[in-house]
Scaffold this motif. Structure first.
Motif, PDB file in Angstrom:
ATOM      1  N   PHE A  20     -13.528  47.848 -32.375  1.00  0.00           N
ATOM      2  CA  PHE A  20     -12.767  46.637 -32.523  1.00  0.00           C
ATOM      3  C   PHE A  20     -13.493  45.904 -32.020  1.00  0.00           C
ATOM      4  N   ASP A  21     -14.034  46.058 -30.916  1.00  0.00           N
ATOM      5  CA  ASP A  21     -14.716  44.716 -29.929  1.00  0.00           C
ATOM      6  C   ASP A  21     -16.278  44.421 -30.591  1.00  0.00           C
ATOM      7  N   GLN A  22     -17.122  45.550 -31.559  1.00  0.00           N
ATOM      8  CA  GLN A  22     -17.974  45.399 -32.089  1.00  0.00           C
ATOM      9  C   GLN A  22     -17.887  44.782 -33.318  1.00  0.00           C
ATOM     10  N   LEU A  23     -16.332  45.463 -34.279  1.00  0.00           N
ATOM     11  CA  LEU A  23     -16.367  45.210 -35.277  1.00  0.00           C
ATOM     12  C   LEU A  23     -16.069  43.050 -35.557  1.00  0.00           C
ATOM     13  N   ALA A  24     -14.573  42.624 -33.967  1.00  0.00           N
ATOM     14  CA  ALA A  24     -15.046  41.086 -33.756  1.00  0.00           C
ATOM     15  C   ALA A  24     -16.355  40.395 -32.843  1.00  0.00           C
ATOM     16  N   GLY A  25     -17.118  40.854 -32.895  1.00  0.00           N
ATOM     17  CA  GLY A  25     -18.160  40.654 -32.833  1.00  0.00           C
ATOM     18  C   GLY A  25     -19.252  39.893 -33.420  1.00  0.00           C
ATOM     19  N   ILE A  26     -18.941  41.318 -34.339  1.00  0.00           N
ATOM     20  CA  ILE A  26     -20.308  41.480 -36.156  1.00  0.00           C
ATOM     21  C   ILE A  26     -19.521  39.605 -36.424  1.00  0.00           C
ATOM     22  N   ALA A  27     -17.761  39.606 -36.580  1.00  0.00           N
ATOM     23  CA  ALA A  27     -17.676  38.674 -37.454  1.00  0.00           C
ATOM     24  C   ALA A  27     -17.994  37.275 -36.563  1.00  0.00           C
ATOM     25  N   ALA A  28     -18.294  37.279 -35.516  1.00  0.00           N
ATOM     26  CA  ALA A  28     -18.668  35.999 -34.943  1.00  0.00           C
ATOM     27  C   ALA A  28     -19.059  35.945 -35.238  1.00  0.00           C
ATOM     28  N   VAL A  49     -15.561  32.238 -31.471  1.00  0.00           N
ATOM     29  CA  VAL A  49     -14.458  32.912 -30.946  1.00  0.00           C
ATOM     30  C   VAL A  49     -13.794  33.955 -32.609  1.00  0.00           C
ATOM     31  N   ALA A  50     -14.026  35.530 -32.566  1.00  0.00           N
ATOM     32  CA  ALA A  50     -13.390  36.460 -33.612  1.00  0.00           C
ATOM     33  C   ALA A  50     -12.635  37.067 -32.887  1.00  0.00           C
ATOM     34  N   MET A  51     -11.429  37.216 -33.173  1.00  0.00           N
ATOM     35  CA  MET A  51     -10.137  38.105 -32.581  1.00  0.00           C
ATOM     36  C   MET A  51     -10.109  39.469 -33.910  1.00  0.00           C
ATOM     37  N   ILE A  52      -9.454  40.319 -33.628  1.00  0.00           N
ATOM     38  CA  ILE A  52      -8.826  41.467 -34.047  1.00  0.00           C
ATOM     39  C   ILE A  52      -7.031  41.580 -33.595  1.00  0.00           C
ATOM     40  N   ASN A  53      -6.705  41.311 -34.565  1.00  0.00           N
ATOM     41  CA  ASN A  53      -4.996  41.881 -33.942  1.00  0.00           C
ATOM     42  C   ASN A  53      -4.268  42.293 -34.614  1.00  0.00           C
ATOM     43  N   PHE A  54      -3.307  43.142 -33.963  1.00  0.00           N
ATOM     44  CA  PHE A  54      -2.541  43.987 -35.268  1.00  0.00           C
ATOM     45  C   PHE A  54      -1.041  43.579 -34.155  1.00  0.00           C
ATOM     46  N   GLU A 100      -1.715  51.465 -47.158  1.00  0.00           N
ATOM     47  CA  GLU A 100      -0.663  52.219 -47.609  1.00  0.00           C
ATOM     48  C   GLU A 100       0.188  50.589 -48.554  1.00  0.00           C
ATOM     49  N   GLY A 101      -0.718  50.379 -48.368  1.00  0.00           N
ATOM     50  CA  GLY A 101      -0.922  48.177 -48.894  1.00  0.00           C
ATOM     51  C   GLY A 101       0.218  47.748 -47.628  1.00  0.00           C
ATOM     52  N   LEU A 102       0.133  47.979 -46.930  1.00  0.00           N
ATOM     53  CA  LEU A 102       1.075  47.041 -45.848  1.00  0.00           C
ATOM     54  C   LEU A 102       0.232  46.616 -44.415  1.00  0.00           C
ATOM     55  N   ARG A 103       0.425  45.029 -44.770  1.00  0.00           N
ATOM     56  CA  ARG A 103      -0.103  44.019 -43.582  1.00  0.00           C
ATOM     57  C   ARG A 103       0.194  44.399 -42.266  1.00  0.00           C
ATOM     58  N   ILE A 104      -0.898  45.095 -41.492  1.00  0.00           N
ATOM     59  CA  ILE A 104       0.200  45.254 -40.065  1.00  0.00           C
ATOM     60  C   ILE A 104      -1.644  44.691 -38.621  1.00  0.00           C
ATOM     61  N   GLY A 105      -2.113  44.119 -39.691  1.00  0.00           N
ATOM     62  CA  GLY A 105      -2.945  42.809 -38.999  1.00  0.00           C
ATOM     63  C   GLY A 105      -3.684  41.559 -39.224  1.00  0.00           C
ATOM     64  N   THR A 106      -4.457  41.750 -38.273  1.00  0.00           N
ATOM     65  CA  THR A 106      -5.182  39.979 -38.745  1.00  0.00           C
ATOM     66  C   THR A 106      -6.810  39.796 -37.961  1.00  0.00           C
ATOM     67  N   ILE A 107      -8.349  39.458 -38.675  1.00  0.00           N
ATOM     68  CA  ILE A 107      -8.860  39.481 -38.650  1.00  0.00           C
ATOM     69  C   ILE A 107      -8.936  37.902 -38.408  1.00  0.00           C
ATOM     70  N   CYS A 108      -9.172  37.417 -37.509  1.00  0.00           N
ATOM     71  CA  CYS A 108      -8.981  36.113 -37.412  1.00  0.00           C
ATOM     72  C   CYS A 108     -10.457  35.325 -36.305  1.00  0.00           C
ATOM     73  N   CYS A 120     -14.504  41.099 -45.218  1.00  0.00           N
ATOM     74  CA  CYS A 120     -14.825  42.571 -45.928  1.00  0.00           C
ATOM     75  C   CYS A 120     -15.574  42.855 -44.472  1.00  0.00           C
ATOM     76  N   ILE A 121     -14.847  42.585 -43.347  1.00  0.00           N
ATOM     77  CA  ILE A 121     -15.264  43.087 -42.012  1.00  0.00           C
ATOM     78  C   ILE A 121     -13.088  43.577 -41.687  1.00  0.00           C
ATOM     79  N   ALA A 122     -12.271  42.890 -42.498  1.00  0.00           N
ATOM     80  CA  ALA A 122     -11.455  43.559 -42.885  1.00  0.00           C
ATOM     81  C   ALA A 122     -10.748  44.879 -43.256  1.00  0.00           C
ATOM     82  N   ASP A 123     -11.527  44.634 -43.938  1.00  0.00           N
ATOM     83  CA  ASP A 123     -12.195  46.191 -44.758  1.00  0.00           C
ATOM     84  C   ASP A 123     -13.041  47.325 -43.765  1.00  0.00           C
ATOM     85  N   MET A 124     -13.927  46.474 -42.898  1.00  0.00           N
ATOM     86  CA  MET A 124     -14.603  47.531 -42.167  1.00  0.00           C
ATOM     87  C   MET A 124     -13.105  48.093 -40.985  1.00  0.00           C
ATOM     88  N   VAL A 125     -12.633  47.073 -40.530  1.00  0.00           N
ATOM     89  CA  VAL A 125     -11.881  47.237 -39.989  1.00  0.00           C
ATOM     90  C   VAL A 125     -10.255  48.630 -40.481  1.00  0.00           C
TER      91      VAL A 125
END
Length: 158
Positions: free
Chosen positions: A35-43, A50-55, A114-122, A141-146
């Protein structure tokens, strides 16, 4: 209950959403490299500092960030504030008005199979910037990778 975010603050499926979040065993865990790597890719991809993945559970956010992260959960799509200091929704947020001085914020939801929103990438920046179609597409696209990583986690747990 309605609020200034133009949506229900408490989702109709909140109990299911929270149960789904628990199933992924991601809540209150240590930082994980994937998840740190995916946030880094997003940034890097979106050229922001700054990019963050939050649950997000009912009361707090995994990375203890601002309630800004809840906006994408409530809306269910990519949301952005290109001039956060001029927006009445954000003017009192400590991350905007305080020492961080965020001037730009954008996020999209992380939706489970399951179609439920459990977090964000910002993504955030201290400079104003535009968030157009291609930027939304990249963030989604990054959210889909998460989501794919979360699915791997569920498969390994079962």
């Amino acid at each position: 209950m309605k609020n200034i975010f133009e949506g229900n603050v408490i989702q109709l499926n909140e109990v299911d959403r929270l149960e789904n979040l628990k199933n992924y065993k991601i809540w209150r865990t240590r930082s994980e490299p994937v998840f740190d790597q995916l946030a880094g890719i997003a940034a890097a991809l979106l050229d922001v500092p700054v990019a963050m993945i939050n649950f997000i559970d009912r009361y707090s956010i995994r990375l203890e960030q601002s309630s800004l992260c809840s906006i994408a959960i409530v809306k269910g799509y990519a949301a952005s504030f290109e001039k956060s200091v001029a927006d009445p929704v954000l003017i009192s947020d400590p991350l905007v008005a305080g020492e961080y001085g965020w001037r730009f914020y954008a996020a999209t939801d992380i939706t489970t199979t399951e179609g439920l929103r459990i977090g964000t990438i910002c993504i955030v920046d201290k400079m104003k910037r535009k968030f157009g179609h291609w930027e939304k597409k990249k963030l989604t696209c990054i959210a889909d990778m998460v989501k794919a990583e979360l699915n791997k986690r569920i498969s390994a747990l079962n």
